[in-house]
Design a protein around this motif. Structure first.
Motif, short mmCIF file in Angstrom:
data_model
loop_
_atom_site.label_atom_id
_atom_site.label_comp_id
_atom_site.label_asym_id
_atom_site.label_seq_id
_atom_site.Cartn_x
_atom_site.Cartn_y
_atom_site.Cartn_z
N PHE A 32 0.38 -0.89 -0.50
CA PHE A 32 -0.35 -0.07 0.32
C PHE A 32 0.41 0.76 0.25
O PHE A 32 1.76 1.38 0.53
CB PHE A 32 -0.98 0.31 1.49
CG PHE A 32 -1.98 1.01 1.63
CD1 PHE A 32 -2.67 0.85 1.45
CD2 PHE A 32 -1.03 2.39 2.00
CE1 PHE A 32 -3.77 2.30 1.78
CE2 PHE A 32 -1.56 3.13 2.50
CZ PHE A 32 -3.20 3.18 2.39
N ASN A 50 -0.54 -8.27 -4.33
CA ASN A 50 -1.45 -7.17 -4.87
C ASN A 50 -0.84 -5.98 -4.53
O ASN A 50 0.30 -5.96 -3.87
CB ASN A 50 -2.79 -7.03 -3.65
CG ASN A 50 -3.15 -8.97 -4.48
OD1 ASN A 50 -3.93 -8.50 -5.94
ND2 ASN A 50 -3.41 -9.37 -3.46
N VAL A 87 -1.94 -1.46 -3.55
CA VAL A 87 -2.93 -0.21 -3.86
C VAL A 87 -2.72 0.76 -3.40
O VAL A 87 -1.30 1.54 -2.67
CB VAL A 87 -3.84 -0.28 -2.28
CG1 VAL A 87 -4.82 1.07 -2.13
CG2 VAL A 87 -4.95 -1.76 -2.52
N THR A 143 -3.49 5.02 -3.34
CA THR A 143 -3.96 5.84 -2.41
C THR A 143 -3.54 7.33 -3.01
O THR A 143 -2.89 8.02 -2.88
CB THR A 143 -4.50 5.28 -1.34
OG1 THR A 143 -5.25 6.37 -0.95
CG2 THR A 143 -3.15 6.03 -0.17
N VAL A 174 -4.86 -1.50 -7.73
CA VAL A 174 -5.97 -0.61 -7.23
C VAL A 174 -5.79 1.03 -6.99
O VAL A 174 -5.22 0.92 -5.61
CB VAL A 174 -7.20 -1.42 -6.05
CG1 VAL A 174 -8.30 -0.27 -5.96
CG2 VAL A 174 -7.73 -3.04 -6.75
N SER A 175 -6.41 1.26 -7.86
CA SER A 175 -5.79 3.30 -7.16
C SER A 175 -7.60 3.30 -7.03
O SER A 175 -8.67 3.85 -7.28
CB SER A 175 -5.70 3.16 -8.41
OG SER A 175 -5.23 4.53 -8.57
N VAL A 177 -9.69 -1.41 0.81
CA VAL A 177 -8.12 -2.25 0.61
C VAL A 177 -7.87 -3.65 1.10
O VAL A 177 -7.09 -4.38 0.40
CB VAL A 177 -7.51 -1.54 1.51
CG1 VAL A 177 -6.38 -1.32 2.56
CG2 VAL A 177 -7.61 0.38 1.25
N SER A 195 -8.71 -5.39 -1.71
CA SER A 195 -8.10 -5.82 -2.59
C SER A 195 -7.15 -5.92 -2.80
O SER A 195 -6.70 -6.97 -3.80
CB SER A 195 -7.49 -3.81 -2.74
OG SER A 195 -8.43 -3.29 -3.50
#
Lengths: 304, 304
Positions: free
Chosen positions: B71, B94, B96, B98, B162-163, B292, B295
Motif C-alpha cells: 500500500f 496485490n 494499492v 492511494t 487498485v487506485s 483495501v 483489494s
C-alpha cells in the motif's frame, strides 16, 4: 570623437535590441508569464447556476448546497452555503477561485452519486476543461426521495471457496454454511491449474435452489424486480481475458424458494489465502420486494 | 503488508478493526528535501526504489510470507511502483495506490489518458528544444510502469492493482495557496529551472534527450541527461493527470480497478482529505479499509 560616440551608441542600441528579442522569446519569459498566470488562476471569478430535482424531475426546495472553492485564502479552501429555492434553483456569485466543488443534500433524500461535483474555472483545468456557467441551463443535481426501511435485515460473512467445483451452500436467513441440498444458494468455482498464480482459466456458478437470480445494476438497488429470475448464473475468465482477474465482484437480486427477495453482493477470491468468497446481503423479513436500506451501508461496495 | 509514513500506526489499527490480522511493515524514505517543488522528492523516491526492491525480494525469497501486499500513499507510489517495475515477476501479490502523485500515463500508454490538455498546452507553448520527453523510451513518463500488471505472465503484480483516487484532491490537483499542488509543479517546474536550489537548469532538447546546464555565470557548461530518474524527476512533463485524481480505463491500463474516494466516501478539496482515510474519523472512512483488504484478497468483517 563624435562619430565614435555615435557608432558605440548604435552598437549598444543594436545589442540591447538583440538581447530584448532573445529575452522576449526565451523560455525564462514564458515561465515568468506562466507563474503570473498560474497565480491569477486562483483569483478567477466564479459563477454557478444549479438546479435540484428529484428522481421524477420535480424541483426540490430547501436542499442544502455546500460550495468548496480552492483559492488564495489562508486555508487554501473557502466554503459557501446556500439552499435551493421553490424552483429547485440556486446560484453562487461574487466569489473567486480556481476549482469549485458543489455538494447537494437534503434530509429525507439520497444524493445521486452520479451528479457532477467538480468544476474548473481557470485556464486548462481538469478533465472536462473550463466550466462555462449558463444561467439559462443550470447544472442539474438529482436527489432521490427516501422510502420506508422496514423489515430489511443485513447480513454477511466470509466462506471457504473450493476451487475444484465442490459446492458450498448457504442458509441466507442464518448466514451460515449448510449441507449440500439444504441451502438457499450454492456457490461453485473451478480453476484449471491450481499451481498457476496468474493467467489461469477459471469459472464459477452461483445458483439459487428452487428460486432464481438476476444481476443487479444501477445506483439505488431498492426494489427487487418481480420477474426475470434465472435458476443460476455462470461466468468464466479465460487465460486470454483482458483484463484478466483472479476475482469477481457481482451484485444480484435473488428470489428464494419461499418467495423472499434478497439483494446480495458476492465476491469470489480465487487467490485468497486460502481462497474464499464474501457475501453481503439485504432481505426483507416480510417477503416484500422493498429492500431499501441505509445507503451508507452500500458505500463500501464500490465499483464492481 | 507494508505502509509508508508516520501515519502507519493509525493505518494498522484501522485495518485491524476491518479484519486484518497479518504482519505489517512500515517504511519511510528521505523525502521532500526541497520545500518548493516535488522534483527532488520524486528523485529521492526513484532512487530509494532500489533498496526497497531488494528488501521485498528478500521477503519473497525467504518463503515465510503467504502473500505480500503493498500500500502506498501519494508520492510513495513513485518508489513502490518503481521497485515493483524493477522486481521479479509476481514480486508482490496485490498493490494499492492511494491518492497517488504519479502520472496516470505511467500506467497506461493510450492517447486517451495521455491527452491532458493543460499539460499539452504548456508543451506546445514552449515547443522546440524546450519540448520535454514523453515516452519512457525518450526518458519520459508514458508507459514507465505499464508492465507492472495486466501484462500476462510477466506481470510483477499478478493480483489486483487498485487506485483510490479523489477528483478534488488538493495536494495533487486543486490546491495552490498552502502548497504547490503536484499538477502546478508539472507546469511551473518542469523542466526544473533553478528555483529548486538554483544550481542547475534543465531543458528538453529533443531529439538528443534532456540536457542540463550548470547555472554558473560565464562558466556554466552543460551535459546530456541519460538517466530516466533524473529526466522524469527534473525534466519531463507528463501528458496526463495524476492517477490519484482520475480513473484509467481497465483495458489499456496496468491499474485493474479504480475506487472513487469522492463518489464512495465524499472526499473533497480540503487539504486534509489528501490523507482523509487517516484524518477523518474511522466511522466515516471504515469502508475505505474494507476496500483495501478486498483489494488484497484478504477477508474483512461485515460492516454494521
Amino acid at each position: 570623437m563624435k562619430k565614435l560616440f555615435i557608432i558605440v551608441g548604435f552598437l549598444v542600441f543594436c545589442l540591447t535590441m538583440v538581447w530584448l528579442i532573445v529575452w522576449w522569446n526565451s523560455p525564462e519569459r514564458q515561465r515568468a508569464k506562466l507563474i503570473v498566470e498560474s497565480r491569477k488562476a486562483w483569483t478567477t471569478p466564479i459563477q454557478f447556476f444549479g438546479k435540484v430535482v428529484d428522481e421524477h424531475g420535480n424541483p426540490v426546495e430547501g436542499a442544502t448546497v455546500r460550495f468548496q472553492v480552492t483559492d488564495l485564502s489562508a486555508t487554501g479552501v473557502s466554503e459557501y452555503h446556500t439552499k435551493s429555492d421553490i424552483a429547485g434553483l440556486f446560484t453562487l456569485t461574487n466569489v473567486t477561485g480556481k476549482h469549485l466543488g458543489v455538494f447537494v443534500s437534503r434530509e429525507g433524500y439520497y444524493t445521486s452519486k452520479t451528479n457532477r461535483t467538480a468544476f474548473e474555472y481557470a485556464a486548462g483545468g481538469g478533465q472536462h476543461g473550463i466550466f462555462v456557467p449558463d444561467s439559462q441551463h443550470p447544472v442539474v443535481f438529482q436527489l432521490r426521495k427516501q422510502g420506508e426501511k422496514t423489515n430489511v435485515v443485513k447480513k454477511g460473512g466470509n466462506f471457504r471457496l473450493p476451487l475444484d467445483g465442490t459446492p458450498v451452500e448457504l442458509d441466507l436467513i442464518n448466514c451460515k454454511e449448510v449441507p449440500v441440498g439444504t441451502g438457499h444458494i450454492s456457490v461453485q468455482c473451478w480453476v484449471s491449474d491450481l499451481s498457476m498464480s496468474y493467467g489461469f482459466t477459471w469459472r464459477w456458478r452461483i445458483s439459487v435452489r428452487e428460486g432464481g437470480l438476476q444481476e443487479a445494476l444501477g445506483e439505488f438497488l431498492f426494489e427487487a424486480p418481480e420477474m426475470g429470475y434465472e435458476p443460476f448464473e455462470e461466468g468464466q475468465i479465460t487465460m486470454e481475458a483482458k483484463p484478466w482477474r483472479n476475482s469477481v465482484d457481482r451484485r444480484y437480486f435473488l428470489k428464494l424458494a419461499d418467495g423472499r427477495f434478497v439483494l446480495a453482493r458476492i465476491v469470489l477470491k480465487t487467490k485468497g489465502t486460502p481462497p474464499y468468497f464474501y457475501v453481503e446481503y439485504y432481505f426483507n423479513t416480510s417477503g416484500s420486494r422493498n429492500l431499501e436500506h441505509d445507503p451508507r451501508g452500500r458505500a463500501h461496495w464500490g465499483d464492481p | 503488508m507494508q505502509f509508508f509514513g508516520g501515519t502507519a500506526p493509525t493505518l494498522f489499527k484501522r485495518l485491524y478493526w476491518a479484519g486484518y490480522k497479518g504482519r505489517f511493515i512500515a517504511l519511510r524514505w528521505p523525502n521532500r528535501p526541497d520545500p518548493v517543488t516535488f522534483n527532488e522528492d520524486e528523485y529521492y523516491a526513484f532512487v530509494s526504489a532500489i533498496p526497497y526492491k531488494n528488501f521485498i525480494e528478500s521477503l519473497k525469497n525467504s518463503g515465510s510470507w503467504d502473500s505480500i501486499n503493498v500500500f502506498a500513499h501519494s508520492h510513495g507510489n513513485i518508489m513502490v511502483s518503481e521497485a515493483i517495475r524493477l522486481g521479479q515477476a509476481g514480486m508482490v501479490n496485490n498493490y494499492v495506490l492511494t491518492e497517488a502523485a504519479v502520472p496516470a500515463g505511467c500506467y497506461d500508454t493510450s492517447d486517451t489518458v495521455n491527452n491532458y490538455h493543460r499539460f499539452l498546452e504548456v508543451e506546445a507553448r514552449f515547443g522546440g528544444w524546450n519540448k520535454t520527453p514523453d515516452s519512457a523510451a525518450q526518458l519520459g513518463y508514458r508507459g514507465h510502469f505499464r508492465n507492472i500488471a495486466n501484462a500476462g505472465a510477466s506481470s510483477k503484480v499478478p493480483g489486483n492493482v487498485v487506485s483510490f483516487f479523489n477528483p478534488h484532491d488538493y495536494a495533487i490537483f486543486t490546491g495552490a495557496a498552502r502548497l504547490i499542488a503536484w499538477e502546478e509543479n508539472q507546469i511551473l517546474f518542469k523542466p526544473d529551472w533553478g528555483l529548486s536550489g538554483g544550481r542547475v537548469r534543465y531543458w528538453g532538447n529533443p531529439p538528443k534527450g534532456p540536457r542540463v546546464a550548470w547555472n554558473i555565470p560565464f562558466l556554466g557548461g552543460s551535459r546530456l541527461v541519460f538517466h530516466p530518474y533524473e529526466s522524469m524527476s527534473f525534466v519531463a512533463r507528463p501528458r496526463s493527470q495524476a492517477i490519484g485524481v482520475t480513473a484509467t480505463p481497465r483495458l489499456t491500463s496496468a491499474i485493474t480497478l479504480n475506487y472513487d474516494l469522492h463518489y464512495n466516501l465524499e472526499f473533497g478539496a480540503e487539504p486534509s482529505d489528501h490523507s482523509g482515510q487517516i484524518n477523518r474519523p474511522i466511522q466515516q472512512v471504515f469502508p475505505y479499509f474494507l476496500k483495501v483488504l478486498d483489494s488484497f484478497d484478504i477477508p474483512h468483517v461485515t460492516p454494521p
